[in-house]
Design an enzyme around this catalytic site. Structure first.
Site, PDB file in Angstrom:
ATOM      1  N   ALA A  76    -102.930  58.042  30.914  1.00  0.00           N
ATOM      2  CA  ALA A  76    -101.556  58.535  30.855  1.00  0.00           C
ATOM      3  C   ALA A  76    -100.740  58.476  32.318  1.00  0.00           C
ATOM      4  CB  ALA A  76    -101.355  59.631  30.197  1.00  0.00           C
ATOM      5  N   ASP A  77     -99.610  58.294  32.287  1.00  0.00           N
ATOM      6  CA  ASP A  77     -99.043  58.295  33.507  1.00  0.00           C
ATOM      7  C   ASP A  77     -97.619  59.023  33.062  1.00  0.00           C
ATOM      8  OD1 ASP A  77     -99.058  57.811  36.572  1.00  0.00           O
ATOM      9  OD2 ASP A  77     -97.376  57.100  35.971  1.00  0.00           O
ATOM     10  N   THR A  78     -96.770  59.540  34.118  1.00  0.00           N
ATOM     11  CA  THR A  78     -95.879  60.320  33.895  1.00  0.00           C
ATOM     12  C   THR A  78     -94.983  60.374  35.244  1.00  0.00           C
ATOM     13  OG1 THR A  78     -96.652  61.993  32.438  1.00  0.00           O
ATOM     14  CG2 THR A  78     -94.691  62.539  33.322  1.00  0.00           C
ATOM     15  N   GLY A 113     -96.461  57.317  29.766  1.00  0.00           N
ATOM     16  CA  GLY A 113     -96.788  56.159  29.194  1.00  0.00           C
ATOM     17  C   GLY A 113     -98.012  56.511  28.842  1.00  0.00           C
TER      18      GLY A 113
END
Length: 193
Positions: A76-78, A113
């Site tokens: 994940a990436d924020t 994502g």
């Protein structure tokens, strides 16, 4: 609840204590694997949701050779999307202060994502949460930056910390997404596997 996942060993590829907390709260068994330097850069042409999705895919690709035949990898990436640009993690105290000044009294989006990957397939999705900050004065911003941990957080803030208590006026969407992982959406995606 997620008996369909019994055939997989779930691997969370993240150093984030908040993502670990949320995965634990989901009630699934998982292990954490991390690599020291995963590239989180992205093409300048990407906008909004495209950015964290691109980075989540890149993280999954970095771990591809480490995925065992029975493993299910979650990456994940924020980012914080504000006034047409991405705010990632601050590079220092002054950068954190400037980010919080820019968010003060305004709305922004927190976009995460997420990719769920095995050796055979990959499913990626994004979650968007709208957040509105109250007007923060300089003392409040400095207090937060000096007494909490904004350096490891997109947009320089953790909604679950003091700044969230006093600064966040409203949230539309997933609170947990603002923490770094849209856990309800991830649960629904995992349930469909």
């Amino acid at each position: 609840m997620l008996a369909n996942l019994d055939r997989y060993k779930i691997v969370l590829a993240s150093n984030s204590p908040r993502r670990k907390e949320l995965m634990t709260g989901l009630g699934v068994d998982y292990v954490v694997k991390t690599l020291p330097d995963v590239d989180e850069s992205y093409p300048d042409t990407l906008q909004g949701e495209e950015i964290p999705l691109f980075i989540a895919r890149e993280k999954a690709a970095a771990y591809q050779s480490m995925i065992g035949p029975e493993e299910l990898l979650i990456t994940a990436d924020t980012i914080v999307w504000h006034e047409g640009k991405a705010l990632g993690k601050p590079v220092g105290r002054q950068d954190a202060i400037e980010m919080l000044r820019s968010l003060s009294g305004k709305s922004h989006q927190v976009i995460t994502g997420v990719c769920v990957t095995t050796r055979e397939w990959q499913k990626c999705f994004a979650a968007v949460t709208d957040v509105r900050f109250a007007i923060l004065d300089e003392d409040e911003i400095a207090y937060y930056v000096d007494h909490y941990q904004p350096m490891d957080k997109a947009g320089s803030y953790g909604v679950q910390e003091w700044i969230g208590f006093v600064g966040v006026e409203s949230i539309s969407g997933s609170y947990f997404n603002v923490m770094g992982l849209p856990i309800q959406k991830l649960y629904r995606e995992l349930k469909q596997l």
